[in-house]
Design a protein around this motif. Structure first.
Motif, PDB file in Angstrom:
ATOM      1  N   UNK A 131     -13.094   5.060  20.991  1.00  0.00           N
ATOM      2  CA  UNK A 131     -12.085   5.128  22.028  1.00  0.00           C
ATOM      3  C   UNK A 131     -11.052   4.014  21.851  1.00  0.00           C
ATOM      4  N   UNK A 132     -11.551   2.797  21.594  1.00  0.00           N
ATOM      5  CA  UNK A 132     -10.640   1.668  21.377  1.00  0.00           C
ATOM      6  C   UNK A 132      -9.755   1.945  20.169  1.00  0.00           C
ATOM      7  N   UNK A 133     -10.401   2.480  19.103  1.00  0.00           N
ATOM      8  CA  UNK A 133      -9.643   2.793  17.884  1.00  0.00           C
ATOM      9  C   UNK A 133      -8.522   3.781  18.133  1.00  0.00           C
ATOM     10  N   UNK A 134      -8.793   4.750  19.023  1.00  0.00           N
ATOM     11  CA  UNK A 134      -7.788   5.798  19.233  1.00  0.00           C
ATOM     12  C   UNK A 134      -6.675   5.345  20.173  1.00  0.00           C
ATOM     13  N   UNK A 135      -6.940   4.312  20.993  1.00  0.00           N
ATOM     14  CA  UNK A 135      -5.900   3.891  21.922  1.00  0.00           C
ATOM     15  C   UNK A 135      -5.047   2.742  21.369  1.00  0.00           C
ATOM     16  N   UNK A 136      -5.622   1.930  20.453  1.00  0.00           N
ATOM     17  CA  UNK A 136      -4.814   0.828  19.915  1.00  0.00           C
ATOM     18  C   UNK A 136      -3.977   1.329  18.730  1.00  0.00           C
ATOM     19  N   UNK A 137      -2.846   0.674  18.502  1.00  0.00           N
ATOM     20  CA  UNK A 137      -1.968   1.131  17.420  1.00  0.00           C
ATOM     21  C   UNK A 137      -2.612   0.913  16.055  1.00  0.00           C
ATOM     22  N   UNK A 138      -2.228   1.708  15.097  1.00  0.00           N
ATOM     23  CA  UNK A 138      -2.771   1.595  13.746  1.00  0.00           C
ATOM     24  C   UNK A 138      -2.440   0.213  13.184  1.00  0.00           C
ATOM     25  N   UNK A 139      -3.383  -0.380  12.438  1.00  0.00           N
ATOM     26  CA  UNK A 139      -3.128  -1.714  11.880  1.00  0.00           C
ATOM     27  C   UNK A 139      -1.907  -1.706  10.950  1.00  0.00           C
ATOM     28  N   UNK A 140      -1.175  -2.808  11.014  1.00  0.00           N
ATOM     29  CA  UNK A 140       0.042  -2.854  10.208  1.00  0.00           C
ATOM     30  C   UNK A 140      -0.261  -3.092   8.740  1.00  0.00           C
ATOM     31  N   UNK A 141      -1.283  -3.893   8.511  1.00  0.00           N
ATOM     32  CA  UNK A 141      -1.581  -4.213   7.120  1.00  0.00           C
ATOM     33  C   UNK A 141      -2.508  -3.176   6.514  1.00  0.00           C
ATOM     34  N   UNK A 142      -2.331  -2.868   5.222  1.00  0.00           N
ATOM     35  CA  UNK A 142      -3.296  -2.008   4.562  1.00  0.00           C
ATOM     36  C   UNK A 142      -4.421  -2.881   4.021  1.00  0.00           C
ATOM     37  N   UNK A 143      -5.424  -2.258   3.401  1.00  0.00           N
ATOM     38  CA  UNK A 143      -6.619  -3.029   3.052  1.00  0.00           C
ATOM     39  C   UNK A 143      -6.345  -4.091   2.003  1.00  0.00           C
ATOM     40  N   UNK A 144      -5.349  -3.815   1.128  1.00  0.00           N
ATOM     41  CA  UNK A 144      -5.055  -4.814   0.092  1.00  0.00           C
ATOM     42  C   UNK A 144      -4.569  -6.123   0.713  1.00  0.00           C
ATOM     43  N   UNK A 145      -3.700  -5.997   1.712  1.00  0.00           N
ATOM     44  CA  UNK A 145      -3.186  -7.205   2.361  1.00  0.00           C
ATOM     45  C   UNK A 145      -4.320  -7.963   3.056  1.00  0.00           C
ATOM     46  N   UNK A 146      -5.158  -7.205   3.736  1.00  0.00           N
ATOM     47  CA  UNK A 146      -6.293  -7.825   4.426  1.00  0.00           C
ATOM     48  C   UNK A 146      -7.177  -8.568   3.419  1.00  0.00           C
ATOM     49  N   UNK A 147      -7.447  -7.907   2.312  1.00  0.00           N
ATOM     50  CA  UNK A 147      -8.314  -8.495   1.292  1.00  0.00           C
ATOM     51  C   UNK A 147      -7.708  -9.784   0.750  1.00  0.00           C
ATOM     52  N   UNK A 148      -6.404  -9.777   0.549  1.00  0.00           N
ATOM     53  CA  UNK A 148      -5.740 -10.976   0.047  1.00  0.00           C
ATOM     54  C   UNK A 148      -5.901 -12.121   1.048  1.00  0.00           C
ATOM     55  N   UNK A 149      -5.766 -11.770   2.336  1.00  0.00           N
ATOM     56  CA  UNK A 149      -5.939 -12.792   3.384  1.00  0.00           C
ATOM     57  C   UNK A 149      -7.372 -13.332   3.399  1.00  0.00           C
ATOM     58  N   UNK A 150      -8.318 -12.418   3.266  1.00  0.00           N
ATOM     59  CA  UNK A 150      -9.724 -12.834   3.226  1.00  0.00           C
ATOM     60  C   UNK A 150      -9.965 -13.785   2.054  1.00  0.00           C
TER      61      UNK A 150
END
Lengths: 307, 313
Positions: B38-57
């Motif tokens: 439910x939370x997933x469907x109500x919040x906006x889609x994440x701006x970053x794709x997985x590559x960006x997230x991975x780089x941050x990690x």
């Protein structure tokens, strides 16, 4: 009743804190006999029974059942014993049947057929599948008896089995107990403070007070023939009776004489010819209760007052 | 012994409370998946794709590796994460999305604290209830030694915990399948020399088994309290209190040597595989030894009091 011993209580003592609750108790029970265990509240009945079945550890002494020590060889000693300690508490959330299955699993070689046999013996076929929570106290007592019989015991220990039952319940329970005793030929050790109960059921009675065994007697031996006489003038009546050789004891508003029934008409004639008014003459039976109170000095009451 | 366990199992499941607990567990797990959805469907889609997230990690992992206080297990963990993330970026291998069956299963061990809670309730009551119902005297006047009866009760408690753990993982998987379906992505592990694709089921199982150490310890503790004090409410209260507060105390004691002998420093065995360690210089072996010592102490106290006790109830 044979002379073979089934239970030997040897120098049993229990001290809790610095209070000695049971003092050097010795008692033998024989096969096939029903023994009453009598004592006022707080005399140590329940403690003794708990030590006999391994619920409490004796401070000193031991209990041998079929020659095996409850202290050192618990599993073997208790194998052929059936126990009801006070009210038989069952698992209320299970059916009577499941309760029996539960206890049957804790013994060696109790078959399903044996469970059914025991259910029939206590007459519970109709309600055995119902939850124990829905049973009356009388039904629970019967179920309690059933679980004690599962392992086909040679020795039954019952602690205050009729506690909380109404008179008809008590009678019913006694009936079942008798039936079971004669059908299975078991020795029964039953504690109670209900004297009439014990008198109706037992062959021998052990009396305990303040943790000491004060007497063991056979139920049938205490019945001497005695008569109670009430007459006026009392002094004169006493004289007449003593003259013809009766031993006379004052009792209540009259006298007690020890004599056989055939001497009574003669005594009555003598009293009448002496011009004495005779009010009452009746056989006098000391009940067990009188004897019990005499022996224990009305233990319950005495204790209640000193507290 | 098998018959005694059978008895305890029968009594356990004859109680309505046990079924309520099982039902509650399943409902909670489904609700948790439902809420995630439910939370997933109500919040906006994440701006970053997985590559960006991975780089941050990646930056975060390398940052951590500079930390001089890092323990050996943590260094291992972050080095592996770096290797895996490099591999992902180089080979375009996306991780699982949160909203996928796979990630739900991987995270299922986090829900095992519910199992601990229910195990505490069962363990605390399994001996204490016999005393409060008065059935203990029926139980102990059988030709069965007391230690055997206590063992059957302990084993039953642990079997209950195991069953509930299985229900937890199975329910999570079913709920994941219903709410999210099988997602894309790969699960990667460091096998000692290189990054390879691994089984997420095996990883989930490993983490769950490690999490169960905490269930085991707290359950055993509750079992001991229930046996010693014969009051299930006391045992449940103290155990649950410790379950929440005990871990916090680790942070208070952090600076002292004694923390290494403190039970709750060691109850979470997953810490050696997740990088988060309040006391970094402990090892798995050390934790296992400490847990075993505590376990033995709890058991000795339980058996000793149960075997010696005069039953006056």
């Amino acid at each position: 009743m044979s002379n073979e011993k089934i239970v030997e209580i040897r120098k049993l003592s229990k001290t809790i804190g610095n209070k000695q609750i049971i003092k050097n108790l010795n008692l033998d029970l024989h096969k096939g006999e029903i023994i009453g265990f009598l004592g006022p509240n707080g005399s140590g009945k329940t403690t003794t029974i708990r030590m006999m079945v391994g619920l409490m550890r004796p401070t000193e002494g031991d209990v041998l059942i079929n020659g095996k020590s409850v202290r050192h060889d618990f599993e073997a000693s208790i194998e052929k014993v059936g126990v009801i300690v006070e009210n038989p508490e069952m698992y209320k959330y299970m059916s009577g049947y499941k309760n029996l299955v539960h206890f049957a699993r804790m013994h060696k070689g109790v078959t399903k057929a044996r469970i059914d046999e025991v259910i029939e013996q206590v007459g519970m076929q109709n309600r055995i599948k119902e939850k124990v929570g829905s049973y009356s106290l009388g039904m629970r007592q019967r179920l309690g008896l059933a679980q004690a019989l599962l392992n086909d015991p040679e020795f039954l220990i019952l602690d205050e089995p009729t506690n909380g039952l109404d008179p008809s319940g008590i009678r019913e329970f006694r009936m079942y107990l008798r039936k079971v005793a004669s059908e299975n030929n078991v020795a029964i050790f039953v504690s109670s403070h209900l004297l009439s109960e014990i008198e109706l059921l037992c062959d021998r009675i052990a009396i305990i007070q303040n943790g000491e065994l004060i007497d063991i007697k056979n139920v049938n031996e205490h019945q001497k023939s005695r008569y109670y006489i009430e007459a006026k003038p009392a002094e004169q009546a006493k004289q007449v009776l003593e003259e013809i050789g009766f031993s006379v004891q004052p009792h209540d508003r009259g006298y007690l004489i020890d004599t056989e029934p055939e001497h009574i008409p003669g005594a009555v004639k003598l009293l009448i010819t002496a011009g004495i008014d005779l009010y009452t003459i009746q056989p006098h039976r000391t009940t067990l209760e009188d004897q019990f109170l005499e022996m224990t000095g009305g233990g319950e009451i005495a204790q209640a007052h000193t507290k | 012994m098998l018959k005694l366990i059978q008895n305890e199992w029968m009594k356990l499941w004859s109680k309505k409370a046990t079924w309520v607990m099982a039902g509650l567990l399943i409902v909670l797990l489904f609700a948790s998946a439902g809420i995630t959805k439910w939370i997933g469907s109500t919040s906006p889609a994440p701006e970053a794709d997985w590559q960006e997230m991975a780089t941050m990690d990646m930056v975060m992992y390398q940052d951590q590796l500079q930390n001089p206080d890092l323990g050996a297990a943590q260094t291992d963990f972050y080095e592996q994460q770096v290797a895996i993330t490099e591999y992902r970026l180089a080979n375009d291998a996306a991780p699982f999305e949160t909203e996928s069956l796979q990630q739900q299963v991987l995270d299922s061990h986090l829900m095992l604290s519910l199992v601990t809670l229910f195990t505490v309730i069962v363990g605390a009551g399994i001996v204490a209830a016999e005393f409060s119902q008065g059935t203990i005297k029926m139980l102990l006047t059988r030709p069965v030694k007391r230690w055997k009866i206590l063992t059957s009760k302990y084993v039953t408690t642990m079997l209950f915990a195991l069953l509930f753990a299985v229900i937890t993982i199975a329910s999570t998987a079913v709920a994941g399948l219903i709410f999210f379906g099988i997602g894309d992505g790969t699960f990667l592990v460091w096998n000692g020399s290189e990054v390879v694709e691994g089984s997420y089921w095996a990883e989930a199982l490993k983490l769950s088994v490690l999490s169960l150490a905490s269930t085991w310890m707290i359950g055993t503790f509750a079992f001991m309290l229930g046996t010693v004090f014969r009051s299930s409410s006391l045992a449940i209260g103290v155990s649950i209190f410790l379950m929440f507060v005990g871990v916090q105390v680790v942070f208070l004691l952090q600076r002292f040597e004694i923390v290494k002998y403190y039970l709750f420093t060691h109850t979470d065995l997953t810490q050696f595989y997740t990088g988060f360690m309040p006391v970094p210089d402990i090892t798995m072996t050390m934790s296992l030894i400490v847990l075993t010592v505590y376990f033995l102490i709890f058991m000795v106290i339980s058996y000793w009091t149960f075997a010696k006790r005069d039953v006056t109830a």
